[in-house]
Design an enzyme around this catalytic site. Structure first.
Site, PDB file in Angstrom:
ATOM      1  N   SER A 145       0.839  -1.196   0.000  1.00 21.12           N
ATOM      2  CA  SER A 145       0.000   0.000   0.000  1.00 21.12           C
ATOM      3  C   SER A 145       0.870   1.240   0.000  1.00 21.12           C
ATOM      4  CB  SER A 145      -0.850  -0.011   1.276  1.00 21.12           C
ATOM      5  OG  SER A 145      -1.397   1.260   1.522  1.00 21.12           O
ATOM      6  N   TYR A 169      -1.714  -0.870  11.014  1.00 18.34           N
ATOM      7  CA  TYR A 169      -1.970  -1.440   9.685  1.00 18.34           C
ATOM      8  C   TYR A 169      -0.760  -1.212   8.777  1.00 18.34           C
ATOM      9  CZ  TYR A 169      -3.502  -1.468   4.816  1.00 18.34           C
ATOM     10  OH  TYR A 169      -3.576  -1.680   3.466  1.00 18.34           O
ATOM     11  N   LYS A 173       2.142  -3.840   6.742  1.00 22.70           N
ATOM     12  CA  LYS A 173       2.542  -3.816   5.322  1.00 22.70           C
ATOM     13  C   LYS A 173       4.041  -3.591   5.199  1.00 22.70           C
ATOM     14  CE  LYS A 173      -1.481  -4.487   3.431  1.00 22.70           C
ATOM     15  NZ  LYS A 173      -1.779  -5.773   2.816  1.00 22.70           N
TER      16      LYS A 173
HETATM   17  N1  LIG Z   1      -8.701  -1.103  -0.822  1.00 26.45           N
HETATM   18  C1  LIG Z   1      -7.714  -0.288  -0.488  1.00 26.45           C
HETATM   19  O1  LIG Z   1      -7.884   0.925  -0.305  1.00 26.45           O
HETATM   20  C2  LIG Z   1      -6.309  -0.827  -0.344  1.00 26.45           C
HETATM   21  C3  LIG Z   1      -5.219   0.060  -0.424  1.00 26.45           C
HETATM   22  C4  LIG Z   1      -3.940  -0.432  -0.288  1.00 26.45           C
HETATM   23  C5  LIG Z   1      -3.731  -1.808  -0.036  1.00 26.45           C
HETATM   24  N2  LIG Z   1      -4.813  -2.641   0.063  1.00 26.45           N
HETATM   25  C6  LIG Z   1      -4.571  -4.073   0.364  1.00 26.45           C
HETATM   26  O2  LIG Z   1      -5.117  -4.867  -0.676  1.00 26.45           O
HETATM   27  C7  LIG Z   1      -5.614  -6.094  -0.163  1.00 26.45           C
HETATM   28  C8  LIG Z   1      -7.034  -6.302  -0.646  1.00 26.45           C
HETATM   29  O3  LIG Z   1      -7.815  -5.191  -0.253  1.00 26.45           O
HETATM   30  P1  LIG Z   1      -9.371  -5.099  -0.559  1.00 26.45           P
HETATM   31  O4  LIG Z   1      -9.691  -3.660  -0.661  1.00 26.45           O
HETATM   32  O5  LIG Z   1      -9.752  -6.020  -1.640  1.00 26.45           O
HETATM   33  O6  LIG Z   1      -9.931  -5.611   0.835  1.00 26.45           O
HETATM   34  P2  LIG Z   1     -11.157  -6.606   1.154  1.00 26.45           P
HETATM   35  O7  LIG Z   1     -11.350  -6.587   2.618  1.00 26.45           O
HETATM   36  O8  LIG Z   1     -12.303  -6.289   0.270  1.00 26.45           O
HETATM   37  O9  LIG Z   1     -10.553  -8.008   0.693  1.00 26.45           O
HETATM   38  C9  LIG Z   1      -9.701  -8.772   1.504  1.00 26.45           C
HETATM   39  C10 LIG Z   1     -10.266 -10.183   1.545  1.00 26.45           C
HETATM   40  O10 LIG Z   1      -9.408 -11.001   2.333  1.00 26.45           O
HETATM   41  C11 LIG Z   1     -10.212 -11.826   3.171  1.00 26.45           C
HETATM   42  N3  LIG Z   1      -9.383 -12.184   4.316  1.00 26.45           N
HETATM   43  C12 LIG Z   1      -8.886 -11.362   5.276  1.00 26.45           C
HETATM   44  N4  LIG Z   1      -8.151 -12.059   6.147  1.00 26.45           N
HETATM   45  C13 LIG Z   1      -8.163 -13.353   5.733  1.00 26.45           C
HETATM   46  C14 LIG Z   1      -7.584 -14.546   6.214  1.00 26.45           C
HETATM   47  N5  LIG Z   1      -6.854 -14.572   7.332  1.00 26.45           N
HETATM   48  N6  LIG Z   1      -7.810 -15.695   5.551  1.00 26.45           N
HETATM   49  C15 LIG Z   1      -8.555 -15.695   4.423  1.00 26.45           C
HETATM   50  N7  LIG Z   1      -9.133 -14.598   3.922  1.00 26.45           N
HETATM   51  C16 LIG Z   1      -8.936 -13.436   4.569  1.00 26.45           C
HETATM   52  C17 LIG Z   1     -11.428 -10.983   3.491  1.00 26.45           C
HETATM   53  O11 LIG Z   1     -12.552 -11.752   3.871  1.00 26.45           O
HETATM   54  C18 LIG Z   1     -11.655 -10.245   2.177  1.00 26.45           C
HETATM   55  O12 LIG Z   1     -12.505 -10.979   1.320  1.00 26.45           O
HETATM   56  C19 LIG Z   1      -5.448  -6.006   1.359  1.00 26.45           C
HETATM   57  O13 LIG Z   1      -4.288  -6.703   1.732  1.00 26.45           O
HETATM   58  C20 LIG Z   1      -5.303  -4.525   1.624  1.00 26.45           C
HETATM   59  O14 LIG Z   1      -4.548  -4.259   2.771  1.00 26.45           O
HETATM   60  C21 LIG Z   1      -6.089  -2.185  -0.108  1.00 26.45           C
HETATM   61  O1  LIG Z   2     -15.495  10.600   5.049  1.00 28.79           O
HETATM   62  C1  LIG Z   2     -14.420  10.984   4.585  1.00 28.79           C
HETATM   63  C2  LIG Z   2     -13.401  10.076   4.229  1.00 28.79           C
HETATM   64  C3  LIG Z   2     -12.214  10.584   3.739  1.00 28.79           C
HETATM   65  N1  LIG Z   2     -12.031  11.906   3.604  1.00 28.79           N
HETATM   66  C4  LIG Z   2     -10.769  12.432   3.065  1.00 28.79           C
HETATM   67  O2  LIG Z   2     -10.541  11.871   1.788  1.00 28.79           O
HETATM   68  C5  LIG Z   2      -9.145  11.642   1.593  1.00 28.79           C
HETATM   69  C6  LIG Z   2      -8.934  10.188   1.246  1.00 28.79           C
HETATM   70  O3  LIG Z   2      -9.259   9.397   2.376  1.00 28.79           O
HETATM   71  P1  LIG Z   2      -9.384   7.810   2.337  1.00 28.79           P
HETATM   72  O4  LIG Z   2      -9.685   7.356   3.718  1.00 28.79           O
HETATM   73  O5  LIG Z   2     -10.315   7.402   1.255  1.00 28.79           O
HETATM   74  O6  LIG Z   2      -7.929   7.346   1.864  1.00 28.79           O
HETATM   75  P2  LIG Z   2      -6.510   7.560   2.554  1.00 28.79           P
HETATM   76  O7  LIG Z   2      -5.597   8.062   1.494  1.00 28.79           O
HETATM   77  O8  LIG Z   2      -6.590   8.342   3.786  1.00 28.79           O
HETATM   78  O9  LIG Z   2      -6.107   6.075   2.995  1.00 28.79           O
HETATM   79  C7  LIG Z   2      -6.186   4.967   2.107  1.00 28.79           C
HETATM   80  O10 LIG Z   2      -5.078   4.905   1.278  1.00 28.79           O
HETATM   81  C8  LIG Z   2      -3.829   4.802   1.938  1.00 28.79           C
HETATM   82  C9  LIG Z   2      -2.786   4.695   0.878  1.00 28.79           C
HETATM   83  O11 LIG Z   2      -2.456   5.981   0.416  1.00 28.79           O
HETATM   84  C10 LIG Z   2      -3.797   3.597   2.841  1.00 28.79           C
HETATM   85  O12 LIG Z   2      -3.718   2.392   2.095  1.00 28.79           O
HETATM   86  C11 LIG Z   2      -5.003   3.559   3.735  1.00 28.79           C
HETATM   87  O13 LIG Z   2      -5.017   2.324   4.405  1.00 28.79           O
HETATM   88  C12 LIG Z   2      -6.253   3.707   2.939  1.00 28.79           C
HETATM   89  O14 LIG Z   2      -7.384   3.739   3.787  1.00 28.79           O
HETATM   90  C13 LIG Z   2      -8.456  12.078   2.896  1.00 28.79           C
HETATM   91  O15 LIG Z   2      -7.995  13.362   2.761  1.00 28.79           O
HETATM   92  C14 LIG Z   2      -9.582  12.056   3.925  1.00 28.79           C
HETATM   93  O16 LIG Z   2      -9.424  12.931   4.986  1.00 28.79           O
HETATM   94  C15 LIG Z   2     -13.021  12.807   3.924  1.00 28.79           C
HETATM   95  O17 LIG Z   2     -12.844  14.007   3.792  1.00 28.79           O
HETATM   96  N2  LIG Z   2     -14.192  12.317   4.412  1.00 28.79           N
END
Ligand SMILES: NC(=O)c1ccc[n+]([C@@H]2O[C@H](COP(=O)([O-])OP(=O)(O)OC[C@H]3O[C@@H](n4cnc5c(N)ncnc54)[C@H](O)[C@@H]3O)[C@@H](O)[C@H]2O)c1
Ligand SMILES: O=c1ccn([C@@H]2O[C@H](COP(=O)(O)OP(=O)(O)O[C@H]3O[C@H](CO)[C@H](O)[C@H](O)[C@H]3O)[C@@H](O)[C@H]2O)c(=O)[nH]1
Length: 366
Positions: A145, A169, A173
């Protein structure tokens, strides 16, 4: 789109079709990636414990790809923190590569329950790696991330910038990236790509699959979406005194379909590059958008105003984060295709079709 032929996963015939294990395959990014893998000719096994997802999500993937490709999507209910579950997964099949999405991702929850994040994200990945090693699978794409850049001193973020975790978190990572580099060093035959996602939003163009967070969303677009469908009254805009175009914070939003194609590109890179080692790539668009610009883009797709309330900054938030995409373009031959307009169009399509997500109605929620 990712480079590569239409049937890149099918290495030349039925018997040699490549098989990919997708952990967290029922989740937001996992479903979109599984779908593209199937379309590219791969055989896909998803493993998930449904902690943050539902079986219906994979049913929708089957529906989108149709009956023929659906036969190549397999599912195993399992938890990566349970070694026996992983034994079951690896006993079922031989995998050519693993894409590892399974993990917990909510920053606030990680502050309240750091032990849960360490157990799930770290122990789950350690177990997965052990099982891969035992079963001779050495190719891994790991979900990292942009959070590993902390509050970047300089933007765009380049892959060799200083890394820093700001919360439990982020620490999982960062630790896992370092752990995988150590493992690579000790096992040079391994091939690992760490993908640092910026802000994934949007949904598949069918509106059939999308993000379905439990409870009140933390992230901007899921929150806006719930205001649009009437589940929440108003969007709180956190911070309007940043040194940006309109005072609100800047992020690099990326369409989840582009993100998924970035995984296909990474996978193809792993197959093609025996000596790749362990390499990190940013997956973003390289363009920053403010919170208010995002609200306006969503309003354009939605056709109505989103009520907003200006609030103080959210603790721990960065002013401006966006990716340098040069390395991914140069080495993976991948770049994002979609802009915020398409992201909001598809986010709204998903929301309008599924105002309560996969669960269907307010009563069934959570
Ligand atoms: N969505 C974002 O904003 C974002 C940003 C940066 C990184 N990531 C990373 O990408 C990955 C996927 O994110 P996502 O948005 O699809 O999240 P998500 O929660 O939709 O998907 C993750 C999936 O993993 C499953 N899971 C969690 N722990 C598990 C375990 N121990 N065993 C088996 N299954 C398990 C959950 O049930 C879920 O279906 C995550 O590792 C997250 O940290 C997501
Ligand atoms: O209800 C809300 C939610 C968010 N924000 C703003 O929108 C922007 C984006 O916020 P997000 O929570 O959507 O995303 P972040 O960039 O803060 O964080 C996300 O992206 C990061 C990577 O850059 C990390 O992976 C983190 O775990 C993930 O939640 C921020 O300025 C936040 O303050 C609002 O104003 N109102």
């Amino acid at each position: 789109m990712a480079n590569g032929g239409a049937d890149a996963g099918n290495g030349g015939g039925e018997g040699t079709r490549r098989s990919v294990l997708v952990t967290g395959g029922a989740g937001f990014i996992g479903t979109h990636t599984a779908l593209q893998l199937l379309e590219k000719g791969y055989d896909v096994t998803a493993v998930d414990n449904f902690h943050n997802s539902v079986p219906e999500a994979l049913e929708r993937v089957r529906h989108i790809v149709g009956p023929a490709l659906s036969t190549r999507l397999h599912f195993i209910l399992g938890d990566l923190t349970i070694k026996e579950d992983l034994e079951k997964v690896f006993a079922a099949k031989r995998y050519d590569a693993v894409i590892h999405f399974a993990g917990l991702k909510a920053v606030g929850e990680s502050v309240a329950h750091p032990e849960m994040y360490n157990r799930n994200n770290i122990v789950g990945t350690v177990n997965l790696y052990d099982a891969m090693k035992e079963h001779g699978c050495n190719k891994l794409v790991f979900s990292s991330s942009a959070t590993v850049y902390g509050q970047p001193e300089k933007v765009p973020c380049v892959e060799d910038s200083a890394l820093k975790a700001l919360n439990p978190y982020g620490r999982t990572k960062l630790y896992l990236e370092e752990m995988l580099r150590d493992y690579q060093h000790a096992n040079p035959e391994g091939r690992t790509i760490l993908l640092r996602y910026f802000n994934p939003i949007g949904a598949h163009e069918s509106g059939e699959i999308g993000e379905d967070p439990r409870g009140i969303p933390n992230n901007l677009l899921p929150y806006i979406q719930q205001v649009a469908v009437g589940r929440l009254p108003v969007l709180n805009v956190y911070g309007h005194d940043y040194r940006t175009r309109d005072g609100t914070a800047v992020r690099d939003y990326i369409h989840v379909v582009d993100l998924a194609s970035g995984h296909i590109a990474a996978l193809e890179k792993l197959f093609a590059t025996p000596d790749i080692g362990c390499v990190a790539y940013n997956l973003g668009t390289g363009r920053g958008t403010t919170v208010l610009e995002m609200v306006h883009a969503f309003e354009k797709a939605y056709g109505k105003k989103i009520p907003i309330k200006m609030c103080p900054r959210r603790p721990g938030d960065s002013e401006e984060v966006y990716a340098s995409t040069e390395k991914a373009e140069r080495e993976l031959g991948w770049r994002a295709q979609y802009g915020v307009e398409e992201m909001c169009r598809d986010q709204w399509k998903w929301a309008a079709k599924n105002p309560y997500g996969y669960r269907g109605s307010a009563d069934k929620k959570d």
